[in-house]
Write an enzyme that holds these catalytic residues in place. Structure first.
Site, PDB file in Angstrom:
ATOM      1  N   VAL A   1     -19.467  33.749 -41.296  1.00 11.20           N
ATOM      2  CA  VAL A   1     -19.072  34.095 -39.942  1.00 11.20           C
ATOM      3  C   VAL A   1     -19.414  32.957 -38.993  1.00 11.20           C
ATOM      4  CG1 VAL A   1     -21.253  35.293 -39.464  1.00 11.20           C
ATOM      5  CG2 VAL A   1     -19.241  35.865 -38.118  1.00 11.20           C
ATOM      6  N   CYS A   2     -18.556  32.771 -37.983  1.00 12.11           N
ATOM      7  CA  CYS A   2     -18.839  31.843 -36.883  1.00 12.11           C
ATOM      8  C   CYS A   2     -18.382  32.541 -35.600  1.00 12.11           C
ATOM      9  CB  CYS A   2     -18.141  30.493 -37.087  1.00 12.11           C
ATOM     10  SG  CYS A   2     -16.341  30.567 -37.013  1.00 12.11           S
ATOM     11  N   LYS A   3     -18.102  31.791 -34.570  1.00 12.61           N
ATOM     12  CA  LYS A   3     -17.695  32.416 -33.303  1.00 12.61           C
ATOM     13  C   LYS A   3     -16.297  33.021 -33.396  1.00 12.61           C
ATOM     14  CE  LYS A   3     -17.072  31.608 -28.373  1.00 12.61           C
ATOM     15  NZ  LYS A   3     -17.133  30.622 -27.284  1.00 12.61           N
TER      16      LYS A   3
ATOM     17  N   MET B   1     -17.506  36.299 -34.599  1.00 13.97           N
ATOM     18  CA  MET B   1     -18.335  37.111 -33.711  1.00 13.97           C
ATOM     19  C   MET B   1     -17.562  37.588 -32.477  1.00 13.97           C
ATOM     20  SD  MET B   1     -21.171  37.561 -35.262  1.00 13.97           S
ATOM     21  CE  MET B   1     -22.290  38.206 -34.013  1.00 13.97           C
TER      22      MET B   1
END
Length: 100
Positions: free
Chosen positions: A62-64, A90
């Site tokens: 996961v990242c932004k 996110m």
């Protein structure tokens, strides 16, 4: 590349599945909260820290917004890891947060 929606992830979290989530965002982004139980490895550190991961386990990255984690997934797939990218990152995740 395998992908997963945030709804699918939330269902797994609600079912108390044993998940291996890797958050590839930078330190200042992680301060805003992470998915509970996520391990923080910034994207730039992935090549040097890949030995911390177990090839017999599946990982959700996961990242932004989903782009950096997709890049990390591509790299880790090439190294023989079972990885899934969280679509929307996110920004799409509206579940519980953990603050470290």
């Amino acid at each position: 590349m395998k992908t997963m929606t945030t709804d699918e992830l939330l269902n797994l979290l609600d079912a108390n599945e044993d998940l291996n989530v890797i958050d590839v965002r930078e330190d200042f982004e992680v301060e805003q909260g992470t998915i509970p139980g996520a391990k923080h490895i910034p994207l730039g550190d992935i090549p040097a820290r890949a030995e911390e991961l177990d090839k017999s386990k599946a990982y959700i990255l996961v990242c932004k917004g989903g782009v950096r984690s997709a890049n990390a997934c591509e790299y880790l797939e090439e190294q023989g890891f079972d990885v899934t990218n969280l679509e929307g990152g996110m920004m799409a995740y509206d579940g519980e947060l953990e603050f470290k």
